[in-house]
Design a protein around this motif. Sequence first.
Motif, PDB file in Angstrom:
ATOM      1  N   ARG A 172       0.845  -1.188   0.000  1.00  0.00           N
ATOM      2  CA  ARG A 172       0.000   0.000   0.000  1.00  0.00           C
ATOM      3  C   ARG A 172       0.886   1.245   0.000  1.00  0.00           C
ATOM      4  O   ARG A 172       2.001   1.231   0.527  1.00  0.00           O
ATOM      5  CB  ARG A 172      -0.933   0.017   1.210  1.00  0.00           C
ATOM      6  CG  ARG A 172      -0.240   0.090   2.563  1.00  0.00           C
ATOM      7  CD  ARG A 172      -1.266   0.013   3.676  1.00  0.00           C
ATOM      8  NE  ARG A 172      -0.639   0.017   5.002  1.00  0.00           N
ATOM      9  CZ  ARG A 172      -1.285  -0.264   6.127  1.00  0.00           C
ATOM     10  NH1 ARG A 172      -2.572  -0.581   6.090  1.00  0.00           N
ATOM     11  NH2 ARG A 172      -0.657  -0.247   7.289  1.00  0.00           N
ATOM     12  N   LEU A 208      -3.579  10.866  -3.262  1.00  0.00           N
ATOM     13  CA  LEU A 208      -3.644   9.768  -4.224  1.00  0.00           C
ATOM     14  C   LEU A 208      -3.044   8.547  -3.533  1.00  0.00           C
ATOM     15  O   LEU A 208      -1.919   8.617  -3.026  1.00  0.00           O
ATOM     16  CB  LEU A 208      -2.855  10.099  -5.493  1.00  0.00           C
ATOM     17  CG  LEU A 208      -3.179  11.438  -6.172  1.00  0.00           C
ATOM     18  CD1 LEU A 208      -2.246  11.666  -7.357  1.00  0.00           C
ATOM     19  CD2 LEU A 208      -4.633  11.482  -6.611  1.00  0.00           C
ATOM     20  N   GLN A 212      -3.211   3.918  -2.898  1.00  0.00           N
ATOM     21  CA  GLN A 212      -3.624   2.576  -3.316  1.00  0.00           C
ATOM     22  C   GLN A 212      -3.614   1.656  -2.093  1.00  0.00           C
ATOM     23  O   GLN A 212      -2.610   1.565  -1.371  1.00  0.00           O
ATOM     24  CB  GLN A 212      -2.681   2.025  -4.386  1.00  0.00           C
ATOM     25  CG  GLN A 212      -3.137   0.692  -4.974  1.00  0.00           C
ATOM     26  CD  GLN A 212      -2.230   0.202  -6.076  1.00  0.00           C
ATOM     27  OE1 GLN A 212      -1.198  -0.436  -5.823  1.00  0.00           O
ATOM     28  NE2 GLN A 212      -2.590   0.501  -7.333  1.00  0.00           N
ATOM     29  N   SER A 235      -6.111  -4.701  -6.247  1.00  0.00           N
ATOM     30  CA  SER A 235      -5.822  -3.405  -5.629  1.00  0.00           C
ATOM     31  C   SER A 235      -6.944  -2.410  -5.859  1.00  0.00           C
ATOM     32  O   SER A 235      -7.650  -2.453  -6.879  1.00  0.00           O
ATOM     33  CB  SER A 235      -4.505  -2.846  -6.170  1.00  0.00           C
ATOM     34  OG  SER A 235      -3.425  -3.695  -5.829  1.00  0.00           O
ATOM     35  N   HIS A 236      -7.098  -1.472  -4.900  1.00  0.00           N
ATOM     36  CA  HIS A 236      -8.072  -0.385  -4.994  1.00  0.00           C
ATOM     37  C   HIS A 236      -7.322   0.944  -5.016  1.00  0.00           C
ATOM     38  O   HIS A 236      -6.463   1.201  -4.158  1.00  0.00           O
ATOM     39  CB  HIS A 236      -9.029  -0.404  -3.803  1.00  0.00           C
ATOM     40  CG  HIS A 236      -9.893  -1.622  -3.735  1.00  0.00           C
ATOM     41  ND1 HIS A 236     -10.587  -1.975  -2.602  1.00  0.00           N
ATOM     42  CD2 HIS A 236     -10.189  -2.563  -4.673  1.00  0.00           C
ATOM     43  CE1 HIS A 236     -11.267  -3.082  -2.825  1.00  0.00           C
ATOM     44  NE2 HIS A 236     -11.033  -3.460  -4.080  1.00  0.00           N
ATOM     45  N   ASP A 237      -7.658   1.786  -5.965  1.00  0.00           N
ATOM     46  CA  ASP A 237      -7.078   3.133  -6.026  1.00  0.00           C
ATOM     47  C   ASP A 237      -8.009   4.113  -5.319  1.00  0.00           C
ATOM     48  O   ASP A 237      -9.190   4.230  -5.673  1.00  0.00           O
ATOM     49  CB  ASP A 237      -6.878   3.565  -7.475  1.00  0.00           C
ATOM     50  CG  ASP A 237      -5.817   2.734  -8.176  1.00  0.00           C
ATOM     51  OD1 ASP A 237      -4.863   2.289  -7.492  1.00  0.00           O
ATOM     52  OD2 ASP A 237      -5.941   2.511  -9.399  1.00  0.00           O
ATOM     53  N   GLU A 238      -7.460   4.830  -4.333  1.00  0.00           N
ATOM     54  CA  GLU A 238      -8.271   5.778  -3.552  1.00  0.00           C
ATOM     55  C   GLU A 238      -7.892   7.213  -3.901  1.00  0.00           C
ATOM     56  O   GLU A 238      -6.755   7.497  -4.289  1.00  0.00           O
ATOM     57  CB  GLU A 238      -8.068   5.541  -2.052  1.00  0.00           C
ATOM     58  CG  GLU A 238      -8.480   4.155  -1.579  1.00  0.00           C
ATOM     59  CD  GLU A 238      -7.321   3.300  -1.094  1.00  0.00           C
ATOM     60  OE1 GLU A 238      -7.565   2.151  -0.680  1.00  0.00           O
ATOM     61  OE2 GLU A 238      -6.169   3.778  -1.155  1.00  0.00           O
ATOM     62  N   ARG A 239      -8.876   8.109  -3.713  1.00  0.00           N
ATOM     63  CA  ARG A 239      -8.667   9.530  -3.937  1.00  0.00           C
ATOM     64  C   ARG A 239      -9.321  10.316  -2.811  1.00  0.00           C
ATOM     65  O   ARG A 239     -10.417   9.982  -2.353  1.00  0.00           O
ATOM     66  CB  ARG A 239      -9.277   9.988  -5.281  1.00  0.00           C
ATOM     67  CG  ARG A 239      -8.710   9.279  -6.498  1.00  0.00           C
ATOM     68  CD  ARG A 239      -7.278   9.719  -6.783  1.00  0.00           C
ATOM     69  NE  ARG A 239      -6.785   9.094  -8.011  1.00  0.00           N
ATOM     70  CZ  ARG A 239      -6.151   7.917  -8.041  1.00  0.00           C
ATOM     71  NH1 ARG A 239      -5.949   7.240  -6.917  1.00  0.00           N
ATOM     72  NH2 ARG A 239      -5.721   7.414  -9.180  1.00  0.00           N
ATOM     73  N   ASP A 266     -12.470   3.550  -4.120  1.00  0.00           N
ATOM     74  CA  ASP A 266     -12.189   2.828  -5.354  1.00  0.00           C
ATOM     75  C   ASP A 266     -12.559   3.732  -6.527  1.00  0.00           C
ATOM     76  O   ASP A 266     -13.709   3.788  -6.966  1.00  0.00           O
ATOM     77  CB  ASP A 266     -12.990   1.516  -5.407  1.00  0.00           C
ATOM     78  CG  ASP A 266     -12.582   0.629  -6.579  1.00  0.00           C
ATOM     79  OD1 ASP A 266     -11.713   1.054  -7.372  1.00  0.00           O
ATOM     80  OD2 ASP A 266     -13.136  -0.477  -6.706  1.00  0.00           O
TER      81      ASP A 266
END
Length: 465
Positions: free
Chosen positions: A321, A349, A351, A376-380, A406
């Motif tokens: 992560r 930004l 992950q 994997s999840h991309d977070e913002r 996500d």
Amino acid sequence: MSLTAAHQAAAQEPAPPSTSSPTTTPGASWSTAPTSSSGSDVGTQPAQPTAAAPASGDVEGRVKALEAKLAGMQEKEEKRSKVLEWLEHVKLSGWIQPQLIWQSYNDAASPNAGAGGASGLPAGIGANTTIAKADGTTTNPDMFRIRRARLKFELTANEYAKVIIEIDPFPTGGLQGAGTGTIGRQVEAVATIPWSKDVKTEIGMGIMKLPFGYSILQSDADRPFIERNWYEQNMTPGEFDVGVRAATTALDKKLSVVAAVFNGVTQGEKNFTVLPDVNRGKDVVGRAAYNFGPFDVGVSGIFGHAAVVDATALKFKQYKRWGVNFEAAVHHKFVKSLGNTKVFAELVLAQNLDRGTKYAFALPTIPANINDDVGSHDERGLMVRLEQDLTDWFTLGFRYDMYTPDSAQKNNARDTYGFLGSVNFAKGLKLLLEFDHAIDNVHRPGSAAPSKQIETFSSVLQARF
């Protein structure tokens, strides 16, 4: 009888009383003396006063008593000085935030949804109706509570070493979650290395805040909004972790650089006190910021390894992560008659940085083949905050923050709009009135956006010393 013998007899006879009455002085003695050493006529004159000499034993006793009294006073002063000297090394501070909170939900966001196994709301139950829960509590969202109470001790042995202990006797709090499991917040041993008059490095070890963005490092007592940003509550739910840090300041404290290593389990996670690190991998965190005067900028980064555990199948999977935080702020008195204007902004930004405390499905899942990588999840995350002083008595504020666990999914974020009014009665005492409107569309992959709406009114009277 000879003349000589007559004189001797006359000298032996008592002198006749004096016809005069001389004035005597209290405490004085009187003596008489012949006026002539020859002749038969012996006269008298008034006695002369002489001071009575004190006995030598009395003088010595008084001196010894005075010396003993002075020694006792000196001993008391030395004890008092030692106490005051100890207090000079102690800095005590604290604050308390008693709160009145009211919340209102639409049907989708209601805590009553799904009660009794029903889809949506049970028959005859409204979105804001108070009903029983399986754990013995109710769904009542309106209450008085102590949101935070902090007591902080800073014990400074010398310019090179100090101990910081901050406690919160109410370790739960918060809108959601099960608390921290400990009343300790910052518990840290700190060593200071003064490289020069301008450059200084602090080495700290213990429980401390993650240096991941200014919003985390800012004290909860300094931030007028009662709760932290929603992305912080998901990515770093408890703010504090156990580890070691090195923080260096230079250029008249305008430049700040921090590097740290942590277990990777924050106080807001359920295993913080049970197992502070569920895997061997550690999280590395760093932050650099520069204050230009009216504005400042900074960047933070975090990289580490997390783990997901299947308690039923007894499976364990590690995954990487990371996260990057960009921050900027403006703080200036544009209108002197009003007061300071402050604008803060952060963009995150990341992950796989979500801890799963608010959305359990935000954590990566264990793949069917344990040797495969997790999905994997991309977070913002985004936050913009404005604070405007209206003289020393009032402050108005507005905050917008957005978070998606996500970003690959459409319409999968929570947006929160916050409005604040602060009445500053005196130094250390203020009333905070805040209204938040949240629209939560975070959902599981493959499901529809729920469009949850939550209104929250919060009233906090903060006292600080």
